[in-house]
Design a protein around this motif. Structure first.
Motif, PDB file in Angstrom:
ATOM      1  N   PHE A 263       0.785  -1.233  -0.054  1.00 20.91           N
ATOM      2  CA  PHE A 263       0.062  -0.024  -0.071  1.00 20.91           C
ATOM      3  C   PHE A 263       0.896   1.310  -0.007  1.00 20.91           C
ATOM      4  O   PHE A 263       0.566   2.174  -0.350  1.00 20.91           O
ATOM      5  N   ALA A 264       2.067   1.159   0.646  1.00 21.24           N
ATOM      6  CA  ALA A 264       3.001   2.224   0.677  1.00 21.24           C
ATOM      7  C   ALA A 264       3.505   2.535  -0.734  1.00 21.24           C
ATOM      8  O   ALA A 264       3.602   3.524  -1.253  1.00 21.24           O
ATOM      9  N   GLY A 265       3.815   1.469  -1.467  1.00 17.74           N
ATOM     10  CA  GLY A 265       4.008   1.643  -2.957  1.00 17.74           C
ATOM     11  C   GLY A 265       2.930   2.336  -4.000  1.00 17.74           C
ATOM     12  O   GLY A 265       3.173   3.145  -4.747  1.00 17.74           O
ATOM     13  N   ARG A 266       1.607   1.885  -3.323  1.00 16.19           N
ATOM     14  CA  ARG A 266       0.547   2.481  -4.248  1.00 16.19           C
ATOM     15  C   ARG A 266       0.346   3.901  -3.779  1.00 16.19           C
ATOM     16  O   ARG A 266       0.019   4.675  -4.633  1.00 16.19           O
ATOM     17  N   ALA A 267       0.575   4.235  -2.409  1.00 15.55           N
ATOM     18  CA  ALA A 267       0.466   5.838  -2.113  1.00 15.55           C
ATOM     19  C   ALA A 267       1.526   6.457  -2.814  1.00 15.55           C
ATOM     20  O   ALA A 267       1.267   7.788  -3.159  1.00 15.55           O
ATOM     21  N   TYR A 326       5.974   3.102   5.196  1.00 12.69           N
ATOM     22  CA  TYR A 326       5.523   1.572   5.313  1.00 12.69           C
ATOM     23  C   TYR A 326       5.870   1.879   7.203  1.00 12.69           C
ATOM     24  O   TYR A 326       5.073   1.084   7.943  1.00 12.69           O
ATOM     25  N   ARG A 327       6.640   2.224   7.649  1.00  8.49           N
ATOM     26  CA  ARG A 327       7.167   2.253   9.027  1.00  8.49           C
ATOM     27  C   ARG A 327       6.013   3.083   9.890  1.00  8.49           C
ATOM     28  O   ARG A 327       5.790   2.840  10.690  1.00  8.49           O
ATOM     29  N   VAL A 328       5.601   4.174   9.014  1.00  6.89           N
ATOM     30  CA  VAL A 328       4.436   5.046   9.855  1.00  6.89           C
ATOM     31  C   VAL A 328       3.339   3.989  10.103  1.00  6.89           C
ATOM     32  O   VAL A 328       2.795   4.115  11.178  1.00  6.89           O
ATOM     33  N   ALA A 329       3.002   3.134   9.133  1.00  7.29           N
ATOM     34  CA  ALA A 329       1.940   2.401   9.314  1.00  7.29           C
ATOM     35  C   ALA A 329       2.229   0.994  10.101  1.00  7.29           C
ATOM     36  O   ALA A 329       1.192   0.641  11.148  1.00  7.29           O
TER      37      ALA A 329
END
Length: 349
Positions: A263-267, A326-329
């Motif tokens: 999802f980070a990649g999608r963002a 990613y690490r935020v999530a």
């Protein structure tokens, strides 16, 4: 058994947090980690990293956070199933809160994950009807169940890489670490189970000098605790159907815990294939053994190296941005909800 209103759960958590955080290592760990992350961003071109983050679609970031929560909830459910085998019935909502609080304690201390099982078991035993031995047996079993999908997903992603092309040099060390863990952890677990009498004798031999200096610890008491721990493991092992049911939630948890990188990649609009994510997340987890809270800086660096090495179309600055999102999530969001859960556990005492 039924739930009880355990008045000592919050006290146990508070005491454990005070003991773990009272030496100042928490602050030092975060300071060192933030400096290292800053250096990583600067080395990658801080303006390019910020530009990439500013262009993010934050809807996907929220989806990533939700995915992380669902993953933790699934692992909590697997834990509940294992406890039920020991006739310990804990309401799911209560257990998830306890699980999040214990996870918070592990995430804020350097190398917390490396020795977190006894602490989690202690919190669980004080917050439910479970004995410490039953709690520790359930935690160890749940962790072992979680290792199976960890290695399976990593093997799937690694196989994809080997079929598609040769593994980049930057990723070989982490891949080798996964192979060592894949064989080493089950081997250690087998030896500990197969030669449990020798393990018990070794523990007692090491504890005997301490027992002679204090009345709080006795050799016989240690022996009884070890016997109860192994008896609890035997009861769990004798219920393969329940273990299989718990394993389903272990796999589900790992899928939801890996998806935030996708999802980070999608963002950020980055071409991160899902099958690679299944390798990158477990491989980067090895960097969590760095002596900073939650593996801060180490995990971010490992994620960046793996992303850039495995997807050449992604520049270094975008890899850093993806690692941060990613690490935020998967880390900072867990600290937030875990901190709230910790306060709740303390308050309900």
């Amino acid at each position: 058994m039924t739930d009880k209103s355990a008045p000592d759960g919050g006290k146990a958590l508070s005491a454990g947090l005070s003991e773990r955080l009272g030496t100042g290592k928490l602050l030092l760990g975060f300071v060192v980690a933030v400096v290292l992350i800053y250096l990583l961003v600067v080395a990658s071109g801080w303006r390019r990293v910020l530009d990439t983050l500013e262009g993010a679609d934050y809807t996907w970031v929220w989806v990533a956070c939700l995915s992380t929560f669902l993953g933790l909830a699934a692992w909590g459910k697997a834990w509940q199933i294992v406890l039920a085998v020991l006739d310990i019935q804990v309401e799911f909502r209560r257990l998830v809160v306890t699980y999040l609080a214990a996870t918070f304690a592990n995430y804020v201390t350097p190398l917390g994950q490396a020795g977190g099982e006894p602490f989690i078991a202690y919190i669980l035993s004080r917050d439910t009807e479970a004995s410490y031995e039953d709690s520790l047996a359930s935690v160890v079993t749940a962790d072992l169940l979680n290792l199976l999908p960890f290695f399976n997903f990593a093997a799937l992603g690694l196989s994809y890489l080997l079929i598609r092309a040769s593994l980049p040099d930057n990723a070989k060390t982490l891949a080798q670490g996964l192979v060592v863990l894949a064989f080493g952890v089950p081997a250690i677990a087998y030896v500990g189970w197969r030669y449990r009498q020798r393990v018990e004798d070794l523990v007692i031999r090491l504890a005997a000098p301490i027992a002679t200096r204090t009345s709080r610890i006795t050799v016989e008491g240690i022996r009884k605790r070890i016997d109860r721990f192994y008896n609890s493991l035997e009861r769990i092992a004798n219920e393969p159907r329940e273990l299989l049911f718990a394993l389903v939630f272990s796999y589900t948890g790992w899928i939801f815990f890996a998806l935030p990188l996708y999802f980070a990649g999608r963002a950020l609009g980055l071409p991160l294939p899902l099958v690679l994510v299944l390798f990158i997340v477990p491989a980067s987890t090895l960097a969590g053994l760095t002596p900073t809270p939650g593996g801060l800086a180490g995990v971010e660096a490992a994620l960046t190296v793996l992303i850039v090495a495995l997807v050449p179309a992604i520049p270094w600055s975008s890899g850093v941005a993806a690692a941060i999102v990613y690490r935020v999530a998967s880390y900072w969001f867990v600290l937030l909800i875990g901190g709230i859960a910790s306060l709740f556990v303390i308050m309900r005492s």
